[in-house]
Every structure is written in C-alpha cells, then in structure tokens.
Design a protein around this motif. Structure first.
Motif, PDB file in Angstrom:
ATOM      1  N   LEU A  40      -8.965  -6.573  -9.092  1.00 42.90           N
ATOM      2  CA  LEU A  40      -8.031  -7.232  -8.176  1.00 42.90           C
ATOM      3  C   LEU A  40      -6.674  -7.557  -8.805  1.00 42.90           C
ATOM      4  CD1 LEU A  40      -7.699  -8.112  -5.260  1.00 42.90           C
ATOM      5  CD2 LEU A  40      -8.541 -10.372  -5.931  1.00 42.90           C
ATOM      6  N   PRO A  41      -6.617  -8.065 -10.027  1.00 50.25           N
ATOM      7  CA  PRO A  41      -5.285  -8.307 -10.596  1.00 50.25           C
ATOM      8  C   PRO A  41      -4.428  -7.042 -10.671  1.00 50.25           C
ATOM      9  CG  PRO A  41      -6.937  -9.469 -11.867  1.00 50.25           C
ATOM     10  CD  PRO A  41      -7.684  -8.588 -10.899  1.00 50.25           C
ATOM     11  N   MET A  42      -5.025  -5.921 -11.015  1.00 58.47           N
ATOM     12  CA  MET A  42      -4.261  -4.668 -11.063  1.00 58.47           C
ATOM     13  C   MET A  42      -3.886  -4.207  -9.657  1.00 58.47           C
ATOM     14  SD  MET A  42      -5.944  -2.469 -14.170  1.00 58.47           S
ATOM     15  CE  MET A  42      -7.665  -2.907 -13.964  1.00 58.47           C
ATOM     16  N   ILE A  43      -4.796  -4.377  -8.704  1.00 59.02           N
ATOM     17  CA  ILE A  43      -4.529  -3.980  -7.323  1.00 59.02           C
ATOM     18  C   ILE A  43      -3.395  -4.820  -6.731  1.00 59.02           C
ATOM     19  CG2 ILE A  43      -5.502  -3.961  -4.992  1.00 59.02           C
ATOM     20  CD1 ILE A  43      -8.226  -3.225  -6.359  1.00 59.02           C
ATOM     21  N   VAL A  44      -3.421  -6.113  -6.975  1.00 62.05           N
ATOM     22  CA  VAL A  44      -2.362  -7.000  -6.472  1.00 62.05           C
ATOM     23  C   VAL A  44      -1.026  -6.653  -7.120  1.00 62.05           C
ATOM     24  CG1 VAL A  44      -1.538  -9.395  -6.453  1.00 62.05           C
ATOM     25  CG2 VAL A  44      -3.902  -8.873  -5.807  1.00 62.05           C
ATOM     26  N   LEU A  45      -1.043  -6.394  -8.412  1.00 58.13           N
ATOM     27  CA  LEU A  45       0.193  -6.021  -9.098  1.00 58.13           C
ATOM     28  C   LEU A  45       0.745  -4.707  -8.545  1.00 58.13           C
ATOM     29  CD1 LEU A  45       2.174  -6.949 -11.226  1.00 58.13           C
ATOM     30  CD2 LEU A  45       0.759  -5.846 -12.960  1.00 58.13           C
ATOM     31  N   ALA A  46      -0.136  -3.741  -8.270  1.00 57.35           N
ATOM     32  CA  ALA A  46       0.298  -2.471  -7.670  1.00 57.35           C
ATOM     33  C   ALA A  46       0.883  -2.702  -6.282  1.00 57.35           C
ATOM     34  CB  ALA A  46      -0.869  -1.492  -7.600  1.00 57.35           C
ATOM     35  N   ALA A  47       0.283  -3.606  -5.524  1.00 61.82           N
ATOM     36  CA  ALA A  47       0.815  -3.916  -4.190  1.00 61.82           C
ATOM     37  C   ALA A  47       2.190  -4.576  -4.297  1.00 61.82           C
ATOM     38  CB  ALA A  47      -0.155  -4.814  -3.435  1.00 61.82           C
ATOM     39  N   LEU A  48       2.350  -5.451  -5.265  1.00 57.95           N
ATOM     40  CA  LEU A  48       3.654  -6.097  -5.461  1.00 57.95           C
ATOM     41  C   LEU A  48       4.723  -5.088  -5.867  1.00 57.95           C
ATOM     42  CD1 LEU A  48       2.623  -9.418  -7.260  1.00 57.95           C
ATOM     43  CD2 LEU A  48       3.474  -9.150  -4.919  1.00 57.95           C
ATOM     44  N   SER A  50       4.657  -2.017  -5.158  1.00 61.47           N
ATOM     45  CA  SER A  50       4.872  -1.213  -3.957  1.00 61.47           C
ATOM     46  C   SER A  50       5.885  -1.882  -3.037  1.00 61.47           C
ATOM     47  CB  SER A  50       3.539  -1.019  -3.222  1.00 61.47           C
ATOM     48  OG  SER A  50       3.729  -0.321  -2.028  1.00 61.47           O
ATOM     49  N   PHE A  51       5.782  -3.189  -2.894  1.00 63.77           N
ATOM     50  CA  PHE A  51       6.734  -3.927  -2.068  1.00 63.77           C
ATOM     51  C   PHE A  51       8.137  -3.848  -2.675  1.00 63.77           C
ATOM     52  CE2 PHE A  51       8.848  -7.822  -0.585  1.00 63.77           C
ATOM     53  CZ  PHE A  51       8.826  -7.555   0.782  1.00 63.77           C
ATOM     54  N   ILE A  52       8.215  -3.991  -3.993  1.00 65.32           N
ATOM     55  CA  ILE A  52       9.512  -3.891  -4.679  1.00 65.32           C
ATOM     56  C   ILE A  52      10.112  -2.499  -4.474  1.00 65.32           C
ATOM     57  CG2 ILE A  52      10.618  -3.816  -6.961  1.00 65.32           C
ATOM     58  CD1 ILE A  52       8.557  -6.033  -7.785  1.00 65.32           C
ATOM     59  N   GLY A  53       9.265  -1.475  -4.540  1.00 72.23           N
ATOM     60  CA  GLY A  53       9.746  -0.100  -4.413  1.00 72.23           C
ATOM     61  C   GLY A  53      10.026   0.349  -2.997  1.00 72.23           C
ATOM     62  N   SER A  54       9.408  -0.291  -2.010  1.00 67.35           N
ATOM     63  CA  SER A  54       9.548   0.220  -0.643  1.00 67.35           C
ATOM     64  C   SER A  54       9.970  -0.816   0.388  1.00 67.35           C
ATOM     65  CB  SER A  54       8.216   0.806  -0.186  1.00 67.35           C
ATOM     66  OG  SER A  54       7.259  -0.227  -0.006  1.00 67.35           O
ATOM     67  N   TRP A  55       9.783  -2.077   0.114  1.00 64.78           N
ATOM     68  CA  TRP A  55      10.035  -3.163   1.062  1.00 64.78           C
ATOM     69  C   TRP A  55       9.248  -2.971   2.350  1.00 64.78           C
ATOM     70  CZ3 TRP A  55      12.192  -7.528  -0.514  1.00 64.78           C
ATOM     71  CH2 TRP A  55      12.932  -7.471  -1.706  1.00 64.78           C
ATOM     72  N   SER A  56       8.084  -2.363   2.243  1.00 61.36           N
ATOM     73  CA  SER A  56       7.249  -2.093   3.413  1.00 61.36           C
ATOM     74  C   SER A  56       5.971  -2.923   3.344  1.00 61.36           C
ATOM     75  CB  SER A  56       6.889  -0.610   3.463  1.00 61.36           C
ATOM     76  OG  SER A  56       5.835  -0.393   4.361  1.00 61.36           O
ATOM     77  N   LEU A  57       5.783  -3.815   4.303  1.00 61.90           N
ATOM     78  CA  LEU A  57       4.561  -4.612   4.341  1.00 61.90           C
ATOM     79  C   LEU A  57       3.356  -3.747   4.685  1.00 61.90           C
ATOM     80  CD1 LEU A  57       5.727  -7.957   5.977  1.00 61.90           C
ATOM     81  CD2 LEU A  57       5.153  -7.511   3.594  1.00 61.90           C
ATOM     82  N   VAL A  60       2.175  -2.309   1.506  1.00 61.87           N
ATOM     83  CA  VAL A  60       1.536  -3.344   0.695  1.00 61.87           C
ATOM     84  C   VAL A  60       0.095  -3.565   1.161  1.00 61.87           C
ATOM     85  CG1 VAL A  60       1.557  -5.800   0.090  1.00 61.87           C
ATOM     86  CG2 VAL A  60       3.675  -4.489   0.039  1.00 61.87           C
ATOM     87  N   VAL A  61      -0.091  -3.653   2.461  1.00 59.87           N
ATOM     88  CA  VAL A  61      -1.443  -3.830   3.005  1.00 59.87           C
ATOM     89  C   VAL A  61      -2.315  -2.641   2.617  1.00 59.87           C
ATOM     90  CG1 VAL A  61      -2.805  -3.965   5.131  1.00 59.87           C
ATOM     91  CG2 VAL A  61      -0.714  -5.322   4.892  1.00 59.87           C
ATOM     92  N   TYR A  62      -1.762  -1.453   2.738  1.00 57.80           N
ATOM     93  CA  TYR A  62      -2.499  -0.241   2.349  1.00 57.80           C
ATOM     94  C   TYR A  62      -2.850  -0.281   0.861  1.00 57.80           C
ATOM     95  CZ  TYR A  62      -3.434   4.668   1.441  1.00 57.80           C
ATOM     96  OH  TYR A  62      -3.999   5.850   1.034  1.00 57.80           O
ATOM     97  N   ASN A 113       4.517   2.958  -8.094  1.00 58.48           N
ATOM     98  CA  ASN A 113       4.939   2.320  -6.841  1.00 58.48           C
ATOM     99  C   ASN A 113       6.344   1.725  -6.898  1.00 58.48           C
ATOM    100  OD1 ASN A 113       2.500   2.927  -5.686  1.00 58.48           O
ATOM    101  ND2 ASN A 113       1.644   0.893  -5.934  1.00 58.48           N
ATOM    102  N   LEU A 114       6.878   1.570  -8.077  1.00 62.33           N
ATOM    103  CA  LEU A 114       8.199   0.959  -8.202  1.00 62.33           C
ATOM    104  C   LEU A 114       9.300   1.808  -7.564  1.00 62.33           C
ATOM    105  CD1 LEU A 114       8.017  -0.480 -11.807  1.00 62.33           C
ATOM    106  CD2 LEU A 114       8.330  -1.796  -9.696  1.00 62.33           C
ATOM    107  N   SER A 115       9.168   3.128  -7.661  1.00 64.76           N
ATOM    108  CA  SER A 115      10.191   4.027  -7.123  1.00 64.76           C
ATOM    109  C   SER A 115       9.598   5.412  -6.945  1.00 64.76           C
ATOM    110  CB  SER A 115      11.371   4.096  -8.101  1.00 64.76           C
ATOM    111  OG  SER A 115      12.230   5.161  -7.777  1.00 64.76           O
TER     112      SER A 115
END
Length: 180
Positions: A40-48, A50-57, A60-62, A113-115
């Motif tokens: 989970l910590p790695m998954i949450v960090l990847a989601a974050l 992803s948000f930084i790289g795409s600004w898409s909620l 992030v949910v995906y 996911n950053l870019s």
C-alpha cells in the motif's frame, strides 16, 4: 509502516532474490500486513505521482484500485491453481509471492507516473516476471517440471484480472471502445 523495512525488503528481493525468497517464506506476516505495510505505501506513492504527472483524479483512482485488486485476486487464483501444478496450496505464500514479485512494477510506476517522458521506466516492471519465476518453486513448492506452465498460466491470470479491472473502470471514464 516502516520505510526502512520496505526499502530493505525491496532491495533484497530486487538484488538477491535467491536469498530473499527463503527468508520471505519463513516470515509470519498476514496478508493484510503485507498489503498495508508493504504494498500500500508504494501504491499510494504511485497514485500521488500519477496525480502530479496528470492532474487526473480518474487516473489516481485507477492507480489505487488496479494494483490492490490485482494483487488480492491474483493471489487467490494462483493459490487455487497450485494443485494443478503439483504445488502446495498456501494462500499466505501465494500472497507473499505475488506482492513481493510485484515490487519492481510498483517501484517503476512511482517514477513512470511523474511524466509521460518517464514512461520507459515502467519497463523495469518486467523484472517482476523474473522474480515470480525465481520465487514460485520456493513459495509454492513447485516442481521444476511444472514451473513453466504454472508461471505462464499465472501471468495470463494476472493480465486477465488487470483487463477486467480496466474494463469495469473504463465506462465511467469514457475510454473509446471499452466504454461502448
């Protein structure tokens, strides 16, 4: 959650999987503990990222749902397949196998996911296949003669699980043919 424990395990499974899998098998960690304190910590960090790289909620949910559901469902299916490959059914070991083998994929997704320019880093995730290959005889007591079939069918199952998750989530996003 202990960052040092996560980093130590990630380093061990990536750099010395032959030594790390027997250690993992001996550990007494619950499936929930593996999810909450390792994956989970790695998954949450990847989601974050992803948000930084795409600004898409939606993305992030995906990024949160895909790995969590995939890890859990794949572990159950791989455990259920064990008997077909003369392997030992043990859900905890199947869970450990799937979660720890996914380490390179989880770590690669954090960076990728950053870019879109960093998407190539996702190729590091392919190392997960090798880790699964090395880990399956240890974790599931799979005989060498049955190893290839078990790994191939497991990979197919994991891909199907991920495609189903994507198909379920895609209609709400309006993704092309999947949304039709």
């Amino acid at each position: 959650m202990n960052i040092d424990d996560i980093a130590g395990r990630a380093k061990g499974i990536i750099l010395e999987p032959g030594k790390e899998w027997p250690r993992i098998k001996k550990e007494q960690k619950s499936n929930m503990d593996l999810l909450l304190h390792y994956a989970l910590p790695m998954i949450v960090l990847a989601a974050l990222t992803s948000f930084i790289g795409s600004w898409s909620l939606h993305l992030v949910v995906y990024q949160l749902a895909m790995p969590l559901v995939s890890l859990v469902v794949s572990s159950y299916v791989i455990n259920m397949l064990a008997g077909k490959f003369e392997s030992t059914e043990n859900l905890n070991n199947a869970f450990k196998l799937v979660v720890y083998a996914a380490t390179p994929s989880l770590l690669a997704s954090i960076v990728a996911n950053l870019s879109f320019l960093l998407g190539w880093v996702g190729l590091f995730g392919l190392y997960s296949i090798y880790l699964f290959w090395i880990g399956i005889p240890v974790m599931m007591d799979t005989p060498e003669s049955r190893r290839l079939g078990y790994v191939l069918l497991s990979a197919l199952v994991i891909m199907v699980v991920q495609m189903v998750i994507m198909a379920v989530m895609a209609p709400s996003w309006g993704w092309g043919l999947l949304a039709g």
